[in-house]
Design an enzyme around this catalytic site. Structure first.
Site, PDB file in Angstrom:
ATOM      1  N   CYS A   1      29.091 -34.001   6.321  1.00 48.40           N
ATOM      2  CA  CYS A   1      28.225 -35.195   6.235  1.00 48.40           C
ATOM      3  C   CYS A   1      27.778 -35.496   4.809  1.00 48.40           C
ATOM      4  O   CYS A   1      27.329 -36.608   4.524  1.00 48.40           O
ATOM      5  CB  CYS A   1      27.016 -35.037   7.136  1.00 48.40           C
ATOM      6  SG  CYS A   1      27.441 -34.625   8.818  1.00 48.40           S
TER       7      CYS A   1
ATOM      8  N   HIS B   1      21.324 -39.435   4.885  1.00 48.60           N
ATOM      9  CA  HIS B   1      22.313 -39.247   5.941  1.00 48.60           C
ATOM     10  C   HIS B   1      21.630 -39.498   7.285  1.00 48.60           C
ATOM     11  O   HIS B   1      20.474 -39.111   7.485  1.00 48.60           O
ATOM     12  CB  HIS B   1      22.873 -37.817   5.866  1.00 48.60           C
ATOM     13  CG  HIS B   1      23.756 -37.485   7.027  1.00 48.60           C
ATOM     14  ND1 HIS B   1      24.803 -38.299   7.412  1.00 48.60           N
ATOM     15  CD2 HIS B   1      23.739 -36.452   7.913  1.00 48.60           C
ATOM     16  CE1 HIS B   1      25.387 -37.767   8.462  1.00 48.60           C
ATOM     17  NE2 HIS B   1      24.760 -36.653   8.788  1.00 48.60           N
TER      18      HIS B   1
ATOM     19  N   ASN C   1      25.379 -40.409  14.336  1.00 56.17           N
ATOM     20  CA  ASN C   1      25.864 -39.642  13.188  1.00 56.17           C
ATOM     21  C   ASN C   1      27.384 -39.827  13.035  1.00 56.17           C
ATOM     22  O   ASN C   1      28.146 -39.420  13.915  1.00 56.17           O
ATOM     23  CB  ASN C   1      25.511 -38.161  13.409  1.00 56.17           C
ATOM     24  CG  ASN C   1      25.893 -37.276  12.241  1.00 56.17           C
ATOM     25  OD1 ASN C   1      26.618 -37.696  11.338  1.00 56.17           O
ATOM     26  ND2 ASN C   1      25.413 -36.061  12.252  1.00 56.17           N
TER      27      ASN C   1
HETATM   28  O1  UT7 Z   1      24.943 -34.205  10.364  1.00 53.54           O
HETATM   29  C1  UT7 Z   1      24.601 -32.861  10.321  1.00 53.54           C
HETATM   30  C2  UT7 Z   1      24.660 -32.223  11.634  1.00 53.54           C
HETATM   31  N1  UT7 Z   1      23.729 -32.503  12.642  1.00 53.54           N
HETATM   32  C3  UT7 Z   1      22.376 -32.558  12.612  1.00 53.54           C
HETATM   33  O2  UT7 Z   1      21.771 -32.759  11.627  1.00 53.54           O
HETATM   34  C4  UT7 Z   1      21.625 -32.344  13.879  1.00 53.54           C
HETATM   35  C5  UT7 Z   1      20.436 -31.453  13.675  1.00 53.54           C
HETATM   36  N2  UT7 Z   1      19.783 -31.160  14.907  1.00 53.54           N
HETATM   37  C6  UT7 Z   1      19.205 -32.079  15.729  1.00 53.54           C
HETATM   38  O3  UT7 Z   1      19.219 -33.264  15.437  1.00 53.54           O
HETATM   39  C7  UT7 Z   1      18.488 -31.599  16.959  1.00 53.54           C
HETATM   40  O4  UT7 Z   1      18.309 -30.210  16.877  1.00 53.54           O
HETATM   41  C8  UT7 Z   1      19.226 -31.958  18.290  1.00 53.54           C
HETATM   42  C9  UT7 Z   1      19.156 -33.457  18.525  1.00 53.54           C
HETATM   43  C10 UT7 Z   1      20.674 -31.519  18.236  1.00 53.54           C
HETATM   44  C11 UT7 Z   1      18.531 -31.275  19.449  1.00 53.54           C
HETATM   45  O5  UT7 Z   1      17.169 -31.651  19.507  1.00 53.54           O
HETATM   46  P1  UT7 Z   1      16.032 -30.541  19.639  1.00 53.54           P
HETATM   47  O6  UT7 Z   1      14.765 -31.245  19.732  1.00 53.54           O
HETATM   48  O7  UT7 Z   1      16.210 -29.554  18.527  1.00 53.54           O
HETATM   49  O8  UT7 Z   1      16.362 -29.907  21.036  1.00 53.54           O
HETATM   50  P2  UT7 Z   1      16.674 -28.388  21.406  1.00 53.54           P
HETATM   51  O9  UT7 Z   1      18.018 -27.993  20.919  1.00 53.54           O
HETATM   52  O10 UT7 Z   1      15.494 -27.560  21.038  1.00 53.54           O
HETATM   53  O11 UT7 Z   1      16.696 -28.474  22.973  1.00 53.54           O
HETATM   54  C12 UT7 Z   1      15.525 -28.792  23.758  1.00 53.54           C
HETATM   55  C13 UT7 Z   1      15.946 -28.989  25.186  1.00 53.54           C
HETATM   56  C14 UT7 Z   1      16.879 -27.893  25.719  1.00 53.54           C
HETATM   57  O12 UT7 Z   1      16.559 -27.651  27.083  1.00 53.54           O
HETATM   58  P3  UT7 Z   1      15.682 -26.378  27.506  1.00 53.54           P
HETATM   59  O13 UT7 Z   1      16.456 -25.186  27.019  1.00 53.54           O
HETATM   60  O14 UT7 Z   1      14.373 -26.556  26.799  1.00 53.54           O
HETATM   61  O15 UT7 Z   1      15.610 -26.514  28.974  1.00 53.54           O
HETATM   62  C15 UT7 Z   1      18.227 -28.545  25.645  1.00 53.54           C
HETATM   63  O16 UT7 Z   1      19.140 -28.016  26.599  1.00 53.54           O
HETATM   64  O17 UT7 Z   1      16.672 -30.212  25.297  1.00 53.54           O
HETATM   65  C16 UT7 Z   1      17.890 -29.973  26.006  1.00 53.54           C
HETATM   66  N3  UT7 Z   1      18.866 -30.935  25.590  1.00 53.54           N
HETATM   67  C17 UT7 Z   1      18.995 -32.141  26.181  1.00 53.54           C
HETATM   68  N4  UT7 Z   1      18.323 -32.711  27.189  1.00 53.54           N
HETATM   69  C18 UT7 Z   1      18.685 -33.947  27.561  1.00 53.54           C
HETATM   70  C19 UT7 Z   1      19.801 -30.822  24.592  1.00 53.54           C
HETATM   71  N5  UT7 Z   1      20.520 -31.955  24.541  1.00 53.54           N
HETATM   72  C20 UT7 Z   1      20.050 -32.776  25.510  1.00 53.54           C
HETATM   73  C21 UT7 Z   1      20.390 -34.068  25.940  1.00 53.54           C
HETATM   74  N6  UT7 Z   1      19.692 -34.607  26.963  1.00 53.54           N
HETATM   75  N7  UT7 Z   1      21.377 -34.786  25.380  1.00 53.54           N
END
Ligand code: UT7
Length: 329
Positions: A115, A256, A286
């Site tokens: 990215c 980004h 993204n």
């Molecule tokens: O370009 C460079 C690469 N990418 C990035 O910069 C991305 C960086 N990371 C992020 O943007 C975020 O960490 C994410 C958007 C990927 C995830 O958001 P988060 O707030 O960090 O969520 P999390 O990984 O802590 O997950 C929280 C909950 C989990 O459920 P449990 O374990 O609490 O029951 C996940 O399974 O959200 C769940 N979850 C979802 N729920 C509904 C993960 N993806 C989804 C989804 N819909 N699409």
């Protein structure tokens, strides 16, 4: 001898027609428009057609940037294309774009810094221009992430889209254009964001239980999130300092576009007003190397940045990598 500067002479973008909205993801994985909007800030992203590849997108963005700069394809002496999703190992995506444009006088090569790729490519091209080696260069960021996304993995599939952006750099004797850049890498943390090529380790295979070929993106979202917020702040401060510019003097920061919360976190740390930070993540998600040049193009189109004003491009991504560029338009 007078100093040579690398002026931004034109910008362009291309986005595939097909739109994937959040309602579509509700039909394929256990997610909701509410979760995606709140946690990521994306509403829609674009998907390339099955027979439309990164070089097709890159060539269209490049054509638009050349038109904006008033240059012909034959005038281009250097093409640098940044991507993590080129359709071939060889020829490189940049060579394919060169052929599509008919830019027969150019040397062309690819850069992979995920990215952060467009900023790495811009930094490289600007050094070629400043050294006097070339007068005109085309810098492209293009990705078709939907072709390397696992649509059974809800934690990644809602994030990604396809697109391409480009900028034309030309030599100038006036102090303008790319005034300073900062690039960084931390390969020791590369494991936090991966997409397999010829090799997939046991760990890679375990991490992708649904993916058939393992050549899909996996990431430790939370770890990348923390890295992103800190790095966007430090890389912006570092490039401003290098150029002797105070953060308060910046007219715009173009980050980004991975997650609205990451952009907001960095904005707060930098103590910038909302209107000083460009965000279009809700429209496209993204698109890896394409995010920054598409945002730059839209910022120019919307009059958010005008000739003579100063902006910082800043990105982070797989590798891990990060980069920033201070530009006077
Ligand atoms: O370009 C460079 C690469 N990418 C990035 O910069 C991305 C960086 N990371 C992020 O943007 C975020 O960490 C994410 C958007 C990927 C995830 O958001 P988060 O707030 O960090 O969520 P999390 O990984 O802590 O997950 C929280 C909950 C989990 O459920 P449990 O374990 O609490 O029951 C996940 O399974 O959200 C769940 N979850 C979802 N729920 C509904 C993960 N993806 C989804 C989804 N819909 N699409």
């Amino acid at each position: 001898m007078n100093e040579i500067y690398a002026k931004i002479a034109g910008v362009g973008k291309y986005l595939p027609e097909k739109v994937l909205d959040n309602a579509y993801f509700e039909t394929i994985v256990d997610t909701s428009d509410e979760w995606i909007t709140k946690r990521v800030g994306v509403k829609e992203r674009r998907m390339s057609a099955p027979d439309e590849y990164t070089s097709d997108l890159g060539a269209k963005a490049a054509e638009a940037a050349l038109k904006d700069a008033g240059l012909a394809a034959e005038d281009v002496e250097l093409i640098i294309l940044a991507s993590v999703s080129p359709e071939m190992y060889t020829p490189s995506c940049s060579c394919m774009v060169q052929a599509k444009l008919g830019a027969k006088n150019a040397a062309a090569f690819d850069i992979n810094a995920a990215c952060s790729g467009f900023i790495f490519a811009l930094a490289t091209a600007s050094l070629y221009i400043k050294s006097g080696a070339y007068k005109n260069a085309l810098v492209i960021g293009a990705d078709t992430l939907t072709k390397i996304t696992d649509y059974k993995d809800r934690s990644t599939c809602v994030l990604f889209g396809d697109g391409a952006g480009a900028a034309v750099l030309t030599a100038s004797d006036k102090k303008t254009g790319v005034l300073g850049t900062v690039l960084g890498s931390d390969g020791a943390q590369g494991n936090l964001l991966t997409c397999c090529g010829l090799k997939a380790s046991d760990e890679d295979i375990e991490r992708r239980p649904f993916s058939d070929n393992k050549r899909t993106i996996w990431m430790d979202g939370q770890a990348v999130f923390k890295f992103a917020v800190k790095t966007m702040e430090s890389a912006t401060i570092e490039v401003a300092k290098k150029c002797g510019v105070d953060i308060s003097e910046l007219d715009l920061v173009i980050p980004h576009q991975a997650n609205k919360r990451i952009i907001e976190g960095a904005r707060k740390r930098l103590k910038l007003e909302h209107d000083k930070v460009f965000c279009n993540v809700e429209k496209y998600g993204n698109m890896s190397a394409a995010c920054v040049p598409i945002a730059l193009c839209e910022a120019v189109e919307q009059g958010r940045i005008k000739p003579g004003e100063k902006l910082v491009l800043v990105g982070f991504g797989g590798g891990l990598t990060w980069g920033s560029a201070l530009i006077e338009l």
